[in-house]
Design a protein around this motif. Sequence first.
Motif, PDB file in Angstrom:
ATOM      1  N   TYR A  37     -46.662   4.227  15.594  1.00 40.25           N
ATOM      2  CA  TYR A  37     -47.746   5.177  15.376  1.00 40.25           C
ATOM      3  C   TYR A  37     -47.262   6.622  15.469  1.00 40.25           C
ATOM      4  O   TYR A  37     -48.046   7.553  15.349  1.00 40.25           O
ATOM      5  CB  TYR A  37     -48.868   4.944  16.387  1.00 40.25           C
ATOM      6  N   GLY A  38     -45.975   6.807  15.713  1.00 41.60           N
ATOM      7  CA  GLY A  38     -45.416   8.148  15.770  1.00 41.60           C
ATOM      8  C   GLY A  38     -45.792   8.923  17.021  1.00 41.60           C
ATOM      9  O   GLY A  38     -45.789  10.146  17.017  1.00 41.60           O
ATOM     10  N   VAL A  39     -46.113   8.202  18.084  1.00 38.28           N
ATOM     11  CA  VAL A  39     -46.495   8.824  19.343  1.00 38.28           C
ATOM     12  C   VAL A  39     -45.399   8.548  20.369  1.00 38.28           C
ATOM     13  O   VAL A  39     -45.044   7.389  20.606  1.00 38.28           O
ATOM     14  CB  VAL A  39     -47.848   8.268  19.856  1.00 38.28           C
ATOM     15  N   ARG A  40     -44.873   9.606  20.934  1.00 37.98           N
ATOM     16  CA  ARG A  40     -43.801   9.449  21.914  1.00 37.98           C
ATOM     17  C   ARG A  40     -44.271   8.602  23.103  1.00 37.98           C
ATOM     18  O   ARG A  40     -45.357   8.806  23.634  1.00 37.98           O
ATOM     19  CB  ARG A  40     -43.365  10.819  22.407  1.00 37.98           C
ATOM     20  N   GLY A  41     -43.468   7.624  23.496  1.00 39.98           N
ATOM     21  CA  GLY A  41     -43.767   6.781  24.646  1.00 39.98           C
ATOM     22  C   GLY A  41     -44.816   5.712  24.393  1.00 39.98           C
ATOM     23  O   GLY A  41     -45.324   5.100  25.325  1.00 39.98           O
ATOM     24  N   GLN A  42     -45.119   5.458  23.135  1.00 42.27           N
ATOM     25  CA  GLN A  42     -46.161   4.488  22.817  1.00 42.27           C
ATOM     26  C   GLN A  42     -45.775   3.066  23.219  1.00 42.27           C
ATOM     27  O   GLN A  42     -44.614   2.689  23.187  1.00 42.27           O
ATOM     28  CB  GLN A  42     -46.484   4.517  21.329  1.00 42.27           C
ATOM     29  N   ILE A  43     -46.780   2.318  23.618  1.00 39.70           N
ATOM     30  CA  ILE A  43     -46.571   0.902  23.911  1.00 39.70           C
ATOM     31  C   ILE A  43     -46.349   0.177  22.594  1.00 39.70           C
ATOM     32  O   ILE A  43     -47.025   0.436  21.604  1.00 39.70           O
ATOM     33  CB  ILE A  43     -47.786   0.325  24.663  1.00 39.70           C
ATOM     34  N   GLY A  44     -45.400  -0.725  22.586  1.00 40.43           N
ATOM     35  CA  GLY A  44     -45.115  -1.527  21.400  1.00 40.43           C
ATOM     36  C   GLY A  44     -43.794  -1.193  20.739  1.00 40.43           C
ATOM     37  O   GLY A  44     -43.270  -1.987  19.968  1.00 40.43           O
ATOM     38  N   MET A  45     -43.243  -0.019  21.031  1.00 41.43           N
ATOM     39  CA  MET A  45     -41.980   0.356  20.406  1.00 41.43           C
ATOM     40  C   MET A  45     -40.823   0.386  21.412  1.00 41.43           C
ATOM     41  O   MET A  45     -39.793   1.017  21.161  1.00 41.43           O
ATOM     42  CB  MET A  45     -42.113   1.717  19.713  1.00 41.43           C
ATOM     43  N   GLU A  46     -40.996  -0.295  22.524  1.00 41.42           N
ATOM     44  CA  GLU A  46     -39.907  -0.378  23.507  1.00 41.42           C
ATOM     45  C   GLU A  46     -38.719  -1.116  22.893  1.00 41.42           C
ATOM     46  O   GLU A  46     -38.896  -2.001  22.059  1.00 41.42           O
ATOM     47  CB  GLU A  46     -40.376  -1.132  24.762  1.00 41.42           C
ATOM     48  N   ARG A  47     -37.560  -0.776  23.333  1.00 43.19           N
ATOM     49  CA  ARG A  47     -36.350  -1.403  22.790  1.00 43.19           C
ATOM     50  C   ARG A  47     -36.246  -2.876  23.189  1.00 43.19           C
ATOM     51  O   ARG A  47     -35.775  -3.707  22.408  1.00 43.19           O
ATOM     52  CB  ARG A  47     -35.120  -0.630  23.257  1.00 43.19           C
ATOM     53  N   PHE A  48     -36.699  -3.180  24.405  1.00 42.07           N
ATOM     54  CA  PHE A  48     -36.580  -4.540  24.917  1.00 42.07           C
ATOM     55  C   PHE A  48     -37.952  -5.119  25.262  1.00 42.07           C
ATOM     56  O   PHE A  48     -38.830  -4.412  25.762  1.00 42.07           O
ATOM     57  CB  PHE A  48     -35.694  -4.567  26.170  1.00 42.07           C
ATOM     58  N   LEU A  49     -38.119  -6.412  25.005  1.00 41.44           N
ATOM     59  CA  LEU A  49     -39.372  -7.101  25.282  1.00 41.44           C
ATOM     60  C   LEU A  49     -39.766  -6.978  26.757  1.00 41.44           C
ATOM     61  O   LEU A  49     -40.944  -6.778  27.072  1.00 41.44           O
ATOM     62  CB  LEU A  49     -39.281  -8.574  24.884  1.00 41.44           C
ATOM     63  N   ALA A  50     -38.802  -7.066  27.654  1.00 43.49           N
ATOM     64  CA  ALA A  50     -39.097  -6.970  29.085  1.00 43.49           C
ATOM     65  C   ALA A  50     -39.757  -5.635  29.434  1.00 43.49           C
ATOM     66  O   ALA A  50     -40.666  -5.580  30.273  1.00 43.49           O
ATOM     67  CB  ALA A  50     -37.830  -7.170  29.914  1.00 43.49           C
ATOM     68  N   LYS A  51     -39.358  -4.557  28.793  1.00 43.06           N
ATOM     69  CA  LYS A  51     -39.954  -3.242  29.033  1.00 43.06           C
ATOM     70  C   LYS A  51     -41.377  -3.199  28.481  1.00 43.06           C
ATOM     71  O   LYS A  51     -42.276  -2.620  29.094  1.00 43.06           O
ATOM     72  CB  LYS A  51     -39.086  -2.141  28.418  1.00 43.06           C
ATOM     73  N   TYR A  52     -41.585  -3.803  27.321  1.00 40.65           N
ATOM     74  CA  TYR A  52     -42.935  -3.894  26.745  1.00 40.65           C
ATOM     75  C   TYR A  52     -43.869  -4.616  27.716  1.00 40.65           C
ATOM     76  O   TYR A  52     -44.959  -4.125  28.021  1.00 40.65           O
ATOM     77  CB  TYR A  52     -42.875  -4.631  25.402  1.00 40.65           C
ATOM     78  N   ILE A  53     -43.433  -5.755  28.206  1.00 39.21           N
ATOM     79  CA  ILE A  53     -44.247  -6.528  29.153  1.00 39.21           C
ATOM     80  C   ILE A  53     -44.500  -5.712  30.412  1.00 39.21           C
ATOM     81  O   ILE A  53     -45.622  -5.672  30.923  1.00 39.21           O
ATOM     82  CB  ILE A  53     -43.575  -7.878  29.468  1.00 39.21           C
ATOM     83  N   SER A  54     -43.494  -5.042  30.909  1.00 36.32           N
ATOM     84  CA  SER A  54     -43.641  -4.197  32.093  1.00 36.32           C
ATOM     85  C   SER A  54     -44.682  -3.096  31.860  1.00 36.32           C
ATOM     86  O   SER A  54     -45.503  -2.800  32.736  1.00 36.32           O
ATOM     87  CB  SER A  54     -42.292  -3.583  32.456  1.00 36.32           C
ATOM     88  N   ASN A  55     -44.671  -2.493  30.689  1.00 36.80           N
ATOM     89  CA  ASN A  55     -45.646  -1.450  30.364  1.00 36.80           C
ATOM     90  C   ASN A  55     -47.065  -2.010  30.276  1.00 36.80           C
ATOM     91  O   ASN A  55     -48.018  -1.386  30.769  1.00 36.80           O
ATOM     92  CB  ASN A  55     -45.271  -0.735  29.067  1.00 36.80           C
ATOM     93  N   ILE A  56     -47.223  -3.182  29.671  1.00 31.04           N
ATOM     94  CA  ILE A  56     -48.543  -3.814  29.588  1.00 31.04           C
ATOM     95  C   ILE A  56     -49.051  -4.145  30.993  1.00 31.04           C
ATOM     96  O   ILE A  56     -50.214  -3.888  31.326  1.00 31.04           O
ATOM     97  CB  ILE A  56     -48.487  -5.089  28.712  1.00 31.04           C
ATOM     98  N   VAL A  57     -48.181  -4.693  31.828  1.00 33.78           N
ATOM     99  CA  VAL A  57     -48.560  -4.999  33.211  1.00 33.78           C
ATOM    100  C   VAL A  57     -48.959  -3.719  33.940  1.00 33.78           C
ATOM    101  O   VAL A  57     -49.937  -3.697  34.699  1.00 33.78           O
ATOM    102  CB  VAL A  57     -47.427  -5.740  33.944  1.00 33.78           C
ATOM    103  N   GLY A  58     -48.239  -2.635  33.707  1.00 34.94           N
ATOM    104  CA  GLY A  58     -48.567  -1.351  34.324  1.00 34.94           C
ATOM    105  C   GLY A  58     -49.952  -0.860  33.944  1.00 34.94           C
ATOM    106  O   GLY A  58     -50.697  -0.337  34.783  1.00 34.94           O
ATOM    107  N   VAL A  59     -50.311  -1.033  32.690  1.00 34.05           N
ATOM    108  CA  VAL A  59     -51.656  -0.645  32.250  1.00 34.05           C
ATOM    109  C   VAL A  59     -52.701  -1.498  32.970  1.00 34.05           C
ATOM    110  O   VAL A  59     -53.702  -0.979  33.474  1.00 34.05           O
ATOM    111  CB  VAL A  59     -51.800  -0.784  30.714  1.00 34.05           C
ATOM    112  N   PHE A  60     -52.459  -2.788  33.047  1.00 36.25           N
ATOM    113  CA  PHE A  60     -53.467  -3.655  33.673  1.00 36.25           C
ATOM    114  C   PHE A  60     -53.520  -3.521  35.185  1.00 36.25           C
ATOM    115  O   PHE A  60     -54.538  -3.844  35.799  1.00 36.25           O
ATOM    116  CB  PHE A  60     -53.317  -5.092  33.190  1.00 36.25           C
ATOM    117  N   ASP A  61     -52.471  -3.003  35.799  1.00 35.44           N
ATOM    118  CA  ASP A  61     -52.569  -2.608  37.215  1.00 35.44           C
ATOM    119  C   ASP A  61     -53.607  -1.499  37.361  1.00 35.44           C
ATOM    120  O   ASP A  61     -54.407  -1.491  38.296  1.00 35.44           O
ATOM    121  CB  ASP A  61     -51.218  -2.129  37.751  1.00 35.44           C
TER     122      ASP A  61
END
Length: 84
Positions: A37-61
Amino acid sequence: MTHCVLTGSAFDVLTRLPQHSVQTVVTSPPYWGVRDYGVRGQIGMERFLAKYISNIVGVFDKVRRVLRRDGTVWLNIGDVYASG
């Protein structure tokens, strides 16, 4: 009864909300590696799947902090299906 739609970074918006103030959350976070989406730090464009999952978990915390005890969360997350 108050209804509102909040837009912005999930991390930022959820941080500003009072604890136990939300009854319903409906979300469909970006799938990993699918759309930029061209937004710096956006969820979904992490280099590694583990980081994506970590970010999703962070949101749900943060969602857990603002969700009322009688609250519900509607999460649409899946895979991308392609033909051909």
